[in-house]
Design an enzyme around this catalytic site. Structure first.
Site, mmCIF file in Angstrom:
data_model
loop_
_atom_site.group_PDB
_atom_site.id
_atom_site.type_symbol
_atom_site.label_atom_id
_atom_site.label_comp_id
_atom_site.label_asym_id
_atom_site.label_seq_id
_atom_site.Cartn_x
_atom_site.Cartn_y
_atom_site.Cartn_z
ATOM 1 N N LYS A 1 3.030 3.431 -5.689
ATOM 2 C CA LYS A 1 2.487 2.460 -6.557
ATOM 3 C C LYS A 1 3.639 1.901 -7.757
ATOM 4 O O LYS A 1 3.631 0.696 -7.978
ATOM 5 C CB LYS A 1 1.298 3.243 -7.308
ATOM 6 N N ASN B 1 -5.114 -0.565 -4.477
ATOM 7 C CA ASN B 1 -4.919 0.771 -5.292
ATOM 8 C C ASN B 1 -4.456 -0.003 -6.697
ATOM 9 O O ASN B 1 -3.912 0.927 -7.513
ATOM 10 C CB ASN B 1 -4.131 1.839 -4.937
ATOM 11 N N ASP C 1 1.038 -1.243 0.002
ATOM 12 C CA ASP C 1 -0.033 0.085 0.043
ATOM 13 C C ASP C 1 0.927 1.189 -0.116
ATOM 14 O O ASP C 1 0.695 2.256 0.491
ATOM 15 C CB ASP C 1 -0.977 -0.050 1.204
ATOM 16 N N GLU D 1 -11.361 4.311 -1.424
ATOM 17 C CA GLU D 1 -11.724 4.692 -0.150
ATOM 18 C C GLU D 1 -12.473 6.019 -0.016
ATOM 19 O O GLU D 1 -12.416 6.934 -0.576
ATOM 20 C CB GLU D 1 -10.581 4.791 0.828
HETATM 21 C C1 LIG Z 1 8.918 3.850 -1.017
HETATM 22 C C2 LIG Z 1 8.137 3.812 0.100
HETATM 23 C C3 LIG Z 1 6.837 4.440 0.168
HETATM 24 C C4 LIG Z 1 6.268 4.408 1.351
HETATM 25 C C5 LIG Z 1 4.930 4.942 1.704
HETATM 26 N N1 LIG Z 1 4.741 5.194 2.841
HETATM 27 N N2 LIG Z 1 2.932 5.713 2.653
HETATM 28 C C6 LIG Z 1 3.036 5.743 1.488
HETATM 29 C C7 LIG Z 1 1.607 6.192 0.848
HETATM 30 C C8 LIG Z 1 1.399 5.563 -0.643
HETATM 31 N N3 LIG Z 1 -0.224 5.267 -0.569
HETATM 32 C C9 LIG Z 1 -0.783 6.313 -1.692
HETATM 33 O O1 LIG Z 1 -0.155 6.915 -2.262
HETATM 34 C C10 LIG Z 1 -2.195 5.995 -2.122
HETATM 35 C C11 LIG Z 1 -2.943 7.089 -2.566
HETATM 36 C C12 LIG Z 1 -4.342 7.135 -3.126
HETATM 37 C C13 LIG Z 1 -4.641 8.265 -3.826
HETATM 38 C C14 LIG Z 1 -4.420 9.511 -3.770
HETATM 39 C C15 LIG Z 1 -5.074 10.520 -4.329
HETATM 40 C C16 LIG Z 1 -5.972 10.175 -5.266
HETATM 41 F F1 LIG Z 1 -6.705 11.287 -6.068
HETATM 42 C C17 LIG Z 1 -6.371 8.948 -5.456
HETATM 43 C C18 LIG Z 1 -5.942 7.822 -4.665
HETATM 44 C C19 LIG Z 1 -5.036 6.030 -2.466
HETATM 45 C C20 LIG Z 1 -4.465 5.103 -1.458
HETATM 46 O O2 LIG Z 1 -5.349 4.033 -0.999
HETATM 47 C C21 LIG Z 1 -2.924 5.281 -1.514
HETATM 48 O O3 LIG Z 1 -2.314 3.946 -0.546
HETATM 49 N N4 LIG Z 1 4.239 5.255 0.843
HETATM 50 C C22 LIG Z 1 6.706 3.506 2.476
HETATM 51 C C23 LIG Z 1 7.979 2.933 2.222
HETATM 52 N N5 LIG Z 1 8.728 3.190 1.029
HETATM 53 MG MG LIG Z 2 -3.910 2.536 -0.581
#
Ligand SMILES: Cc1cc(-c2n[nH]c(CCNC(=O)c3cc(-c4ccc(F)cc4)cc(O)c3O)n2)ccn1
Ligand SMILES: [Mg+2]
Length: 214
Positions: free
Chosen positions: A144, A170, A141, A199
């Site tokens: 992406k 996602n 999660d 969500e």
């Molecule tokens: C490289 C690395 C990275 C991580 C890391 N830690 N936290 C994350 C968050 C990532 N999640 C998302 O970006 C995400 C985005 C949406 C979204 C956004 C905007 C929209 F319009 C529509 C949908 C919806 C979701 O459900 C998501 O999960 N990455 C941790 C460790 N190493």
């Molecule tokens: Mg997500």
């Protein structure tokens, strides 16, 4: 400056949930994000799919990539058996700080190890740092475009065993096309798509469940 969205979410949990009651923490976050401020938690609809796949696997070791505020961490840890361990990786220190407090409020801190850093750096250190042989369940999660390279890295580090279940959030929105291509075309995975919605919205999204065949 003022508060951030994650900090406002934490306030809503402290105001509306009961300390030590994970379900009330989940409900408080879902209520806040549906009626006050959208946030990128896996949410209640996809959360029910996550719950059922998790219960089916009943894992001893879980890796979560992308903690955010800890909503899915709480959803997963609340269903895990005594003695099982969840390691969750968060890149953003501000997110990690809020997540620690939400996980502790739910009373699940003993099952959860939250590690700050990037998945690419931390996956190769899992064995030496946390004494992990294999993961039984991986919840993807995080960024992406990191899903595919990190899955290959998990394979190369010998962290997947025959039967390990990967569940990716996602895969439609924002989308993880390279990951879908990889797991759906690889003879080493048996994949299935669970259609749902992004969500707290009506937009389509879904979870991809992929079983590693060894
Ligand atoms: C490289 C690395 C990275 C991580 C890391 N830690 N936290 C994350 C968050 C990532 N999640 C998302 O970006 C995400 C985005 C949406 C979204 C956004 C905007 C929209 F319009 C529509 C949908 C919806 C979701 O459900 C998501 O999960 N990455 C941790 C460790 N190493
Ligand atoms: Mg997500």
């Amino acid at each position: 400056t003022g508060t951030s969205r994650p900090q406002r979410m934490l306030k809503a949990v402290q105001k509306n949930a009961t300390k030590g009651d994970p379900q009330s923490v989940i409900s408080a976050i879902d209520y806040y994000c549906r009626h006050k401020e959208w946030a990128m938690n896996v949410g209640d609809d996809k959360g029910l799919i996550l719950d059922s796949v998790l219960m089916e696997v009943n894992p001893s070791t879980v890796l979560e990539l992308g903690t955010y505020c800890g909503y899915s961490t709480v959803r997963i840890a609340r269903l895990m058996s005594p003695g099982s361990k969840l390691i969750t990786v968060e890149f953003n220190p501000a997110f990690a700080e809020v997540a620690r407090q939400i996980i502790a409020y739910a009373g699940l801190q003993d099952k959860v190890t939250l590690v700050e850093g990037s998945s690419g750096d931390l996956i190769p250190k899992m064995k030496e740092r946390f004494g992990i042989k294999y993961f039984d369940f991986v919840f993807l999660d995080h960024w992406k475009d990191s899903y595919a390279p990190d899955t290959k890295l998990l394979e190369d580090c010998g962290l997947l065993k025959k039967g390990t279940v990967l569940l990716a959030d996602n895969v439609i929105c924002p989308g993880a096309p390279e990951y879908l291509k990889y797991v759906r075309n690889s003879p080493r995975y048996e994949s299935r798509y669970y259609k749902s919605n992004l969500e707290y919205t009506k937009a389509e999204d879904g979870l991809e469940k992929s079983v590693f065949l060894g």
